[in-house]
Design a protein around this motif. Structure first.
Motif, PDB file in Angstrom:
ATOM      1  N   ASN A  67      13.131 -13.349  -6.800  1.00 29.61           N
ATOM      2  CA  ASN A  67      13.318 -14.724  -7.268  1.00 29.61           C
ATOM      3  C   ASN A  67      14.117 -15.580  -6.292  1.00 29.61           C
ATOM      4  OD1 ASN A  67      12.259 -14.738 -10.227  1.00 29.61           O
ATOM      5  ND2 ASN A  67      13.416 -12.841 -10.039  1.00 29.61           N
ATOM      6  N   THR A  68      15.049 -14.967  -5.583  1.00 28.19           N
ATOM      7  CA  THR A  68      15.851 -15.712  -4.602  1.00 28.19           C
ATOM      8  C   THR A  68      16.134 -14.814  -3.407  1.00 28.19           C
ATOM      9  OG1 THR A  68      18.027 -15.046  -5.443  1.00 28.19           O
ATOM     10  CG2 THR A  68      17.012 -16.985  -6.475  1.00 28.19           C
ATOM     11  N   ILE A  69      16.348 -15.451  -2.261  1.00 29.52           N
ATOM     12  CA  ILE A  69      16.750 -14.756  -1.039  1.00 29.52           C
ATOM     13  C   ILE A  69      17.963 -15.475  -0.480  1.00 29.52           C
ATOM     14  CG2 ILE A  69      16.085 -14.066   1.306  1.00 29.52           C
ATOM     15  CD1 ILE A  69      13.165 -14.168   0.403  1.00 29.52           C
ATOM     16  N   GLU A  87      14.040 -19.604  -4.265  1.00 28.97           N
ATOM     17  CA  GLU A  87      15.113 -20.276  -3.519  1.00 28.97           C
ATOM     18  C   GLU A  87      15.467 -19.386  -2.335  1.00 28.97           C
ATOM     19  OE1 GLU A  87      19.024 -21.887  -5.392  1.00 28.97           O
ATOM     20  OE2 GLU A  87      19.467 -19.893  -4.562  1.00 28.97           O
ATOM     21  N   ILE A  88      15.383 -19.928  -1.115  1.00 31.26           N
ATOM     22  CA  ILE A  88      15.648 -19.144   0.095  1.00 31.26           C
ATOM     23  C   ILE A  88      16.755 -19.847   0.877  1.00 31.26           C
ATOM     24  CG2 ILE A  88      14.671 -18.103   2.166  1.00 31.26           C
ATOM     25  CD1 ILE A  88      11.919 -18.284   0.867  1.00 31.26           C
ATOM     26  N   THR A  89      17.946 -19.256   0.856  1.00 28.29           N
ATOM     27  CA  THR A  89      19.140 -19.870   1.419  1.00 28.29           C
ATOM     28  C   THR A  89      19.541 -19.203   2.728  1.00 28.29           C
ATOM     29  OG1 THR A  89      19.952 -20.377  -0.812  1.00 28.29           O
ATOM     30  CG2 THR A  89      21.557 -20.476   0.970  1.00 28.29           C
ATOM     31  N   LEU A  90      19.972 -20.016   3.682  1.00 30.24           N
ATOM     32  CA  LEU A  90      20.522 -19.524   4.942  1.00 30.24           C
ATOM     33  C   LEU A  90      21.936 -20.053   5.095  1.00 30.24           C
ATOM     34  CD1 LEU A  90      19.900 -18.162   7.833  1.00 30.24           C
ATOM     35  CD2 LEU A  90      19.610 -20.524   8.601  1.00 30.24           C
ATOM     36  N   LEU A  95      20.270 -24.717   2.603  1.00 29.11           N
ATOM     37  CA  LEU A  95      21.302 -24.344   3.555  1.00 29.11           C
ATOM     38  C   LEU A  95      22.646 -24.257   2.847  1.00 29.11           C
ATOM     39  CD1 LEU A  95      20.753 -26.462   6.816  1.00 29.11           C
ATOM     40  CD2 LEU A  95      20.137 -24.078   6.420  1.00 29.11           C
ATOM     41  N   SER A  96      23.485 -23.332   3.300  1.00 29.19           N
ATOM     42  CA  SER A  96      24.875 -23.274   2.859  1.00 29.19           C
ATOM     43  C   SER A  96      25.731 -23.395   4.116  1.00 29.19           C
ATOM     44  CB  SER A  96      25.169 -21.968   2.130  1.00 29.19           C
ATOM     45  OG  SER A  96      26.500 -21.951   1.644  1.00 29.19           O
ATOM     46  N   ILE A  97      26.410 -24.525   4.259  1.00 35.52           N
ATOM     47  CA  ILE A  97      27.067 -24.863   5.523  1.00 35.52           C
ATOM     48  C   ILE A  97      28.573 -24.641   5.412  1.00 35.52           C
ATOM     49  CG2 ILE A  97      27.312 -26.631   7.313  1.00 35.52           C
ATOM     50  CD1 ILE A  97      24.939 -28.081   5.990  1.00 35.52           C
ATOM     51  N   GLY A  98      29.105 -23.827   6.320  1.00 38.09           N
ATOM     52  CA  GLY A  98      30.534 -23.501   6.309  1.00 38.09           C
ATOM     53  C   GLY A  98      31.377 -24.557   6.992  1.00 38.09           C
TER      54      GLY A  98
END
Length: 419
Positions: free
Chosen positions: A100-102, A135-138, A161-164
């Motif tokens: 379902n998500t990555i 949902e595919i998040t990097l 995207l998940s931005i630090g």
């Protein structure tokens, strides 16, 4: 009584926790009646995939994640081949189950080349059935942002995207040991906005030398970009980090509490729902991957040091891959990437479930406990009564959730479910 400390004294984590041993009289007594035996899950929970990339440009002094500084490059081709082999070996454990998500995390997975990321996602699609709306998040760090590379990431299938960011203040970024400055942070968000309509910004507060006004400025600058999701973490000095060995001067508990109050007011005014300890989202933009963690769903983790939690009709197991990148590569080649595997016992399940689910501000439906643990809710009835009587938990036939007091002292509420 169990001593209680505000949850603000311990930073919310981006990872799920594993059960651990602890002597805790009241909690042990309350769960002593649990009997060993097989579980009975009527259905298996949703399944996510986590892919760990273990390299970063520089190890941050506060970071306790499995990350290793890049020295003279990293073996991209070898690592991608190992990930595919790791996934192929894990397929019998999840056969027929849909992903379902990555989430591709690290480290700094945005160090991957555009071609490398495309190869990774192609391998995943070849081997696994993906939900059509997966949902595919990097995870990405500002010092690695190149417009064309992120455009290619989007074309390969990354849709979040998940931005630090951590801060837009260059002085605070330097104190945190980050490789980017405030201008690069701003540029990263602008590139993300251009290519992605769904992205998260990570910010930290209670930083060395940070004032309330500076924390507010960071938050306001982040919200000015209208990100669908915000993750706001209290800096803590984790064991086995440089900051633990050489502690910087950070805001005291009162100053940190003021920052938390400011965050609650500002995010609510801007239309962000506070749905988890450190997570804030616009309507319908909660992180589906993290929600699966908090609701005690399943996840397969591949890559160096990755963790898995997998359910079967009569048992639930956890796994951990070998942590050091070279050791992981060697062990994959030998056909044994899993370093540790253990079944979660009945006596641990109440704590494991509550450690995750109680992080959700709105709590959970009572029947979710039985669905995800294979045990009836009355298996933890005595401890539920105990924490409810202390004013830490609210429950009725529709929901179980922390009270305001329980949210403030969440760490202690969770620990009361320890066996």
């Amino acid at each position: 009584m169990i001593p209680i400390k505000p949850v603000s004294t311990i930073a919310p984590s981006r990872t799920t926790f594993a059960a651990h041993d602890r002597e805790d009289g009241p909690a042990q007594a309350a769960l002593a009646f649990l009997k060993p035996g097989s579980l009975s899950l009527s259905s298996l929970p949703p399944l996510s995939l986590y892919v760990h990339f273990p390299w970063c440009v520089k190890k941050c002094p506060y970071c306790d994640f499995n990350s290793h500084e890049v020295k003279d490059g990293f073996p991209e081709e070898l690592y991608l081949a190992a990930l595919r082999s790791d996934l192929e070996m894990a397929l019998p454990l999840i056969w027929g189950r849909k992903i379902n998500t990555i989430f591709i995390g690290g480290g700094t997975p945005s160090l991957l080349s555009a071609a490398g990321l495309d190869r990774l996602l192609s391998d995943v699609r070849t081997l696994l059935p993906l939900d059509t709306e997966a949902e595919i998040t990097l995870e990405a760090n500002p010092g690695t942002f190149e417009a064309e590379k992120f455009k290619a990431y989007r074309a390969s299938g990354i849709n979040r995207l998940s931005i630090g960011i951590q801060s837009f203040n260059s002085t605070h970024l330097q104190a945190l040991g980050r490789i980017h400055d405030g201008d690069q942070a701003q540029r990263a968000v602008e590139i993300a906005q251009t290519h992605f309509d769904n992205f998260n910004l990570d910010l930290m507060y209670a930083l060395p030398g940070q004032s309330l006004a500076q924390a507010r400025e960071d938050l306001e600058r982040a919200m000015a970009y209208a990100p669908p999701h915000l993750s706001l973490y209290h800096l803590t000095l984790e064991p086995n980090t440089l900051f633990a060995k050489y502690p910087p001067q950070v805001p005291d508990d009162d100053a940190s509490a003021e920052m938390q109050d400011m965050i609650a007011e500002a995010t609510a005014a801007a239309g962000y729902g506070h749905y988890e300890v450190s997570a804030y989202a616009k309507a319908g933009r909660q992180s589906r991957h993290n929600m699966n963690y908090w609701q005690f769903g399943d996840y397969l983790g591949i890559g160096a040091g990755a963790h898995s939690k997998l359910s079967f009709p009569h048992r639930i197991v956890r796994q951990m891959r070998y942590k050091h990148p070279q050791t992981y590569l060697d062990q994959v080649q030998a056909g044994r990437p899993v370093q540790e595997e253990a079944e979660i016992t009945r006596s641990e399940l109440g704590f494991e479930f509550m450690l995750n689910a109680l992080r959700l501000t709105d709590g959970f439906a009572p029947n979710l406990f039985a669905e995800r643990t294979g045990m009836p809710l009355n298996a933890i009835q005595e401890i539920l009564n105990l924490v409810e009587n202390r004013g830490l938990l609210f429950r009725d036939h529709q929901v179980i959730r922390p009270t305001v007091l329980g949210s403030r002292f969440l760490n202690d509420l969770q620990e009361m479910f320890l066996t």
